[in-house]
Design a protein around this motif. Sequence first.
Motif, PDB file in Angstrom:
ATOM      1  N   SER A 151      11.307  -2.150  -7.999  1.00 44.79           N
ATOM      2  CA  SER A 151       9.888  -2.435  -8.209  1.00 44.79           C
ATOM      3  C   SER A 151       9.634  -3.938  -8.238  1.00 44.79           C
ATOM      4  N   SER A 152      10.508  -4.666  -8.925  1.00 43.74           N
ATOM      5  CA  SER A 152      10.330  -6.117  -9.018  1.00 43.74           C
ATOM      6  C   SER A 152      10.424  -6.768  -7.649  1.00 43.74           C
TER       7      SER A 152
ATOM      8  N   LEU B  15       8.311  -9.459  -2.933  1.00 44.13           N
ATOM      9  CA  LEU B  15       8.267  -9.574  -1.481  1.00 44.13           C
ATOM     10  C   LEU B  15       6.830  -9.506  -0.960  1.00 44.13           C
ATOM     11  N   ALA B  16       6.000  -8.646  -1.566  1.00 45.98           N
ATOM     12  CA  ALA B  16       4.592  -8.584  -1.159  1.00 45.98           C
ATOM     13  C   ALA B  16       3.919  -9.925  -1.391  1.00 45.98           C
ATOM     14  N   ALA B  17       4.210 -10.554  -2.539  1.00 47.06           N
ATOM     15  CA  ALA B  17       3.644 -11.874  -2.832  1.00 47.06           C
ATOM     16  C   ALA B  17       4.144 -12.919  -1.839  1.00 47.06           C
TER      17      ALA B  17
ATOM     18  N   HIS C 138       2.665  -7.567 -12.163  1.00 49.02           N
ATOM     19  CA  HIS C 138       3.121  -6.191 -12.369  1.00 49.02           C
ATOM     20  C   HIS C 138       4.480  -6.139 -13.065  1.00 49.02           C
ATOM     21  N   MET C 139       5.298  -7.178 -12.853  1.00 48.44           N
ATOM     22  CA  MET C 139       6.650  -7.166 -13.410  1.00 48.44           C
ATOM     23  C   MET C 139       6.668  -7.516 -14.900  1.00 48.44           C
ATOM     24  N   MET C 140       5.551  -7.993 -15.434  1.00 49.07           N
ATOM     25  CA  MET C 140       5.512  -8.460 -16.813  1.00 49.07           C
ATOM     26  C   MET C 140       4.923  -7.429 -17.776  1.00 49.07           C
ATOM     27  N   MET C 141       4.396  -6.328 -17.245  1.00 47.23           N
ATOM     28  CA  MET C 141       3.745  -5.337 -18.112  1.00 47.23           C
ATOM     29  C   MET C 141       3.862  -3.955 -17.488  1.00 47.23           C
ATOM     30  N   GLU C 142       3.736  -2.922 -18.303  1.00 43.98           N
ATOM     31  CA  GLU C 142       3.784  -1.539 -17.830  1.00 43.98           C
ATOM     32  C   GLU C 142       2.542  -0.759 -18.238  1.00 43.98           C
ATOM     33  N   ASN C 143       1.565  -1.423 -18.827  1.00 43.71           N
ATOM     34  CA  ASN C 143       0.324  -0.760 -19.202  1.00 43.71           C
ATOM     35  C   ASN C 143      -0.478  -0.432 -17.942  1.00 43.71           C
ATOM     36  N   LEU C 144      -0.809   0.848 -17.740  1.00 44.37           N
ATOM     37  CA  LEU C 144      -1.459   1.267 -16.507  1.00 44.37           C
ATOM     38  C   LEU C 144      -2.873   0.716 -16.381  1.00 44.37           C
TER      39      LEU C 144
ATOM     40  N   LEU D 227       0.819  -1.210   0.000  1.00 43.24           N
ATOM     41  CA  LEU D 227       0.000   0.000   0.000  1.00 43.24           C
ATOM     42  C   LEU D 227       0.851   1.258   0.000  1.00 43.24           C
ATOM     43  N   ASN D 228       1.958   1.241   0.744  1.00 42.77           N
ATOM     44  CA  ASN D 228       2.772   2.442   0.870  1.00 42.77           C
ATOM     45  C   ASN D 228       3.838   2.567  -0.208  1.00 42.77           C
ATOM     46  N   SER D 229       4.199   1.469  -0.861  1.00 44.87           N
ATOM     47  CA  SER D 229       5.251   1.531  -1.872  1.00 44.87           C
ATOM     48  C   SER D 229       4.710   1.755  -3.276  1.00 44.87           C
ATOM     49  N   ALA D 230       3.426   1.411  -3.485  1.00 45.80           N
ATOM     50  CA  ALA D 230       2.867   1.486  -4.842  1.00 45.80           C
ATOM     51  C   ALA D 230       2.965   2.896  -5.405  1.00 45.80           C
TER      52      ALA D 230
END
Length: 442
Positions: free
Chosen positions: A155-156, A161-163, A87-93, A25-28
């Motif tokens: 980011s990765s 780590l969250a997972a 999230h690590m496989m794509m950058e489309n918002l 929540l805080n890193s996103a």
Amino acid sequence: MNSSTKFYSLFGSVFFLFAGYGLFLNSAGVKLAQMGVNNIAIGALNAAFFVGAALSAVVAHRIVSRVGHIRSFSVFGAVFAMAALGHMMMENLWLWAALRILLGFCYFSILMVVESWFTERSLPRKRAKVLAIYNVVYYVAFTAGIALLSLKLSSSNIFTLAAILVMAAMLPVGLTKIAEPALPPRQRISLPHLLAIAPLALVGSFLAGIMVNGFFTMSSVFLLQQGFNLQQISLYLMLAMLGGFVVQFPVARLSNRYGRRNIILLWAVLAAAASLAVLLAMWFWPGSPLPHYLTAFVFGCSLFTLYSLSLARANDVLPNNMNTVEISRSLLFCYGMGSLAAPLLLGVAMEQARHYGFYGVYLVCALLLAGFAWRQKPVPQAERSVFVGMPGDSGAVIADLDPRNEAAHEPFDAAAAQAHVDTANQDTPNPEQDKADTPPAA
């Protein structure tokens, strides 16, 4: 295996769950800001997490009832891990928004499953203790997740780590022999009815959602734009958590003695004063981190107990023998709606007023809450319930752990509650009316 060991396993699960939640929540927002995404888009993406939370409140109950707690727990955990790693496989918002909806849905669904076990396995006389430990675990684990921000993870690594943390939450429960509980029945309550019965509780819950989760989702983005590094941002957030933790016992005693309305009013005024003070400090001493640190601590003290105070206020105005579980769920829903609106509201404010928009929103929200609380009547001390600390960032089933309902044998009834409130309002003296009715001195 005895029940205490089962509780250890459940508390171990929620510890990892809250730590992963605090980290994500805080890193996103920080990661999105570093990617150059504008504040409005960051707010929308952060809000997507709470869209998932709202969907969980509607859908997860049906899934768990159909396939059982163990299977649901495993499925929700697996989908959370896949969405985080995706999230690590794509950058489309747009795809990121979809993944965040999945994350919010799975997180709050897992929380609902774990909390239902707490409710089922705890004896009524032990629920106050279980809830107190739950509250401590929330603050400690959430702070631990925030502390991971200072490690300057990529980011990765953040998503990985969250997972890992959420999947670790599956292990204690998966290795414990514990019977599946029965989900409690649900009853719908009209929010207009709730507004008529306990207006301060509803407004307080909604504004608490805006200010608390707005703080966690957007403060790191704001501080990054002010030139703070990750260690300073982590310290800022941990000071807020420290403030929220240390004030739990004092606010219980103060609100039991002086009333929820007066303490809500006090905390709102304190938050407004802190917001105004830090805005002035930013004007006269730009770049100094100390005013921000002090404000974070004050925010933690004043804002993090608003949901519990609102819930206690709702319990105060209802008959003593009436069950308030559904009221609690409705207030938690209002808190969630405030959490959903918060990133969008702050994103727009920060985009329009880059340096002052963040604290400006807190100043306005705190003043609105103070003004609304000022217009409400206090509840006499003899009619007040006991204050119970309840984290707002929890699942709907946590309401069943509330020890205030142990002696409440009557189900919630909107008409009876409204009649009770109307009678209390007629019996409560109005100081302003008393002044008006008093004849002038000769």
